[in-house]
Every structure is written in C-alpha cells, then in structure tokens.
Design an enzyme around this catalytic site. Structure first.
Site, mmCIF file in Angstrom:
data_model
loop_
_atom_site.group_PDB
_atom_site.id
_atom_site.type_symbol
_atom_site.label_atom_id
_atom_site.label_comp_id
_atom_site.label_asym_id
_atom_site.label_seq_id
_atom_site.Cartn_x
_atom_site.Cartn_y
_atom_site.Cartn_z
ATOM 1 N N CYS A 48 61.577 -36.700 20.936
ATOM 2 C CA CYS A 48 62.285 -35.930 19.921
ATOM 3 C C CYS A 48 63.146 -34.860 20.594
ATOM 4 O O CYS A 48 62.831 -34.374 21.676
ATOM 5 C CB CYS A 48 61.288 -35.263 18.973
ATOM 6 S SG CYS A 48 62.089 -34.369 17.606
ATOM 7 N N ASP A 50 63.349 -31.934 19.669
ATOM 8 C CA ASP A 50 62.657 -30.652 19.496
ATOM 9 C C ASP A 50 62.610 -29.878 20.820
ATOM 10 O O ASP A 50 62.215 -30.425 21.851
ATOM 11 C CB ASP A 50 61.233 -30.929 18.996
ATOM 12 C CG ASP A 50 60.532 -29.668 18.543
ATOM 13 O OD1 ASP A 50 60.185 -29.598 17.355
ATOM 14 O OD2 ASP A 50 60.310 -28.756 19.370
ATOM 15 N N ARG A 52 60.687 -27.822 21.954
ATOM 16 C CA ARG A 52 59.370 -27.563 22.549
ATOM 17 C C ARG A 52 58.833 -28.753 23.333
ATOM 18 O O ARG A 52 57.824 -28.639 24.014
ATOM 19 C CB ARG A 52 58.359 -27.216 21.442
ATOM 20 C CG ARG A 52 58.710 -25.969 20.665
ATOM 21 C CD ARG A 52 57.910 -25.873 19.395
ATOM 22 N NE ARG A 52 58.258 -26.937 18.459
ATOM 23 C CZ ARG A 52 57.715 -27.099 17.256
ATOM 24 N NH1 ARG A 52 56.770 -26.271 16.846
ATOM 25 N NH2 ARG A 52 58.099 -28.075 16.466
ATOM 26 N N HIS A 104 55.734 -36.066 18.297
ATOM 27 C CA HIS A 104 54.942 -34.829 18.369
ATOM 28 C C HIS A 104 54.504 -34.411 16.974
ATOM 29 O O HIS A 104 55.194 -34.679 15.987
ATOM 30 C CB HIS A 104 55.739 -33.708 19.051
ATOM 31 C CG HIS A 104 56.925 -33.236 18.273
ATOM 32 N ND1 HIS A 104 56.919 -32.071 17.540
ATOM 33 C CD2 HIS A 104 58.158 -33.769 18.089
ATOM 34 C CE1 HIS A 104 58.094 -31.906 16.956
ATOM 35 N NE2 HIS A 104 58.865 -32.931 17.268
ATOM 36 N N CYS A 107 56.568 -32.404 13.598
ATOM 37 C CA CYS A 107 57.975 -32.765 13.808
ATOM 38 C C CYS A 107 58.796 -32.448 12.557
ATOM 39 O O CYS A 107 58.497 -32.937 11.459
ATOM 40 C CB CYS A 107 58.087 -34.249 14.145
ATOM 41 S SG CYS A 107 59.790 -34.783 14.427
HETATM 42 CO CO CO Z 1 60.508 -33.559 16.213
#
Ligand code: CO
Length: 246
Positions: A48, A50, A52, A104, A107
């Site tokens: 992803c 993302d 993090r 994750h 999400c």
């Molecule tokens: Co995500």
C-alpha cells in the site's frame, strides 16, 4: 489580497539527505560504489502507498535489496500497466524469485471501500473491493464491529491480490518455464510493526489452480501463524501496553 506563496522550502530534506549519505559512507565506505554498479534485489514488494508501510523499513533491508510497487490498498488490477511493467521487470530482468503482496491493518483504502462515499477517483480504483464487500455483506455484518470488518477485509484483500498476481501472464509464463517464483500474502500491523503470514504462498500453476475461490475463502478462518514465529509475536505483543495487538 492573499499573499503569493514563497519558494518551496524543502532544504531540510536535502540537508537530511546529505547527512544520510555521509553516515552511510562512514559506516560502509564502498556502499555507494556497490549501489552504482547494479541493483540485485531478491524480493518484489507489492504494498500500500500508506506512508507508514515502507518496505525497506518493515523488512529492515538496505537500498538495493527490495524492488517496490505501491498503490492505494495494494490492489493488483489486471490492466494496471504500472504494476505489470514492474512485475515483468522484476521477474524477467532482475530475476526476483519472491513476490510479496503485503497489506496492512487499518488501511484507509480498504476502509473507504467499506463505506458509502463514492465521490472520488479512488473509488474506481477500489471497485473490486467494493464489489466483493457488497457481495458478501452478510458475512461482514455478522462480525461484532467495524474494526473486525475492516481487519477481515484487509486480510481477504491480500489473498485476493495474491490470486490476481498469480493469474498474470507474467507469473504464469515463469511457472510454465519452471522458473522458481514464489508469491506470498502478508499483512502488516501498523500498531506493532509486525508482519503476519496470511497465505496463500504459491509457487506453481498447480498450487494456484488448486486454491478455493476467494469467495469460498472468505468463509474459512485465516490460517494461524505456526510455531516459533507465533511465540515470538505473542511475546512481543505482550510487551506492548496491551491497548492493541495490531
Ligand atoms: Co493502506
């Protein structure tokens, strides 16, 4: 009258870069010499976007060790030229043997797919997830809360995307030619920094073709972690302050 914005000020990032490069060179004088010659990653990470969930950090790998493709909710669309080009290059040129599809928990993309807002471009991107969720809404509704539904969809999405990666002509062709190539499904806990194996792990057409459909898979429990790794995770999560194991 509103003030015109000043010149972009990202000097602090450039300064950090210099400090980083100096640190790397101090620790390993030939690091950048090696990096400049070639990249030889052993792994392809499909994850992803993302902020993090950065592959090198999560896997504790150096630059040069993992080839990366990321998009919102780690979706493998069969017509995504970006993903397909990355996958083809990884498998056929870099000879990567391990493809990791990693989702994750928590999400935002998955959360959106489970909601009702359909006002953005990302909703086209997430459509396969929305359709799956709608189709199986009764299963998700039977879960106790929103968090459980989101967790389950995060996990199922990984398994769905593993199947999709394994269905690309690129992976099929590799397996047809007996190239060693493994496709894994993992999920990352943003609250504890730990990866969890979800499966399926695939290394042949026969394995792929023997899988139950993702619709049937939803009705089965996710495979438990096995043995020592689960003990290590349990011990570590016990150290966390007990608020959340994910
Ligand atoms: Co995500």
């Amino acid at each position: 009258m509103a003030q015109a914005p000043g010149p972009a000020k990202l000097d602090h990032l450039l300064d950090r870069n210099v400090a980083w490069a100096q640190r790397r060179t101090r620790d390993d004088p030939t690091f950048f010499v090696r990096m400049s010659e070639q990249q030889t990653p052993k792994y392809l990470w499909i994850g992803c976007s993302d902020s993090r969930v950065t592959a090198n950090d999560v896997l504790d790998l150096d630059p040069g060790e993992v080839f990366v493709h990321r998009n919102i909710a780690n979706v493998a669309h069969s017509s995504d030229m970006n993903l397909l080009a990355v996958l083809e290059y990884a498998v056929n040129v870099l000879r990567v043997q391990h493809v990791i599809v990693c989702g994750h928990y928590g999400c935002g993309g998955i959360e959106r797919a489970l909601g009702d807002d359909r006002s953005a471009l990302v909703d086209f991107w997430l459509q396969p997830l929305m359709m799956f969720y709608r189709k199986h809404k009764a299963v998700f509704d039977a879960l106790p809360d929103r968090r459980s539904r989101l967790d389950l969809m995060c996990e199922i999405n990984v398994e769905m995307q593993v199947r999709r990666v394994a269905a690309t002509p690129i992976v099929e062709n590799a397996w047809l030619h007996k190239m060693p190539l493994y496709v894994y499904g993992w999920v990352y806990g943003t609250a504890d920094g730990l990866l969890r194996k979800l499966g399926p792990t695939l290394s042949s057409l026969a394995e792929r073709d023997s899988l139950v459909s993702i619709d049937d898979r939803l009705l089965m429990p996710v495979e438990p972690q096995s043995g020592v790794r689960q003990q290590a995770i349990d011990a570590f999560t016990a150290l966390l302050d007990g608020k959340s194991s994910r």
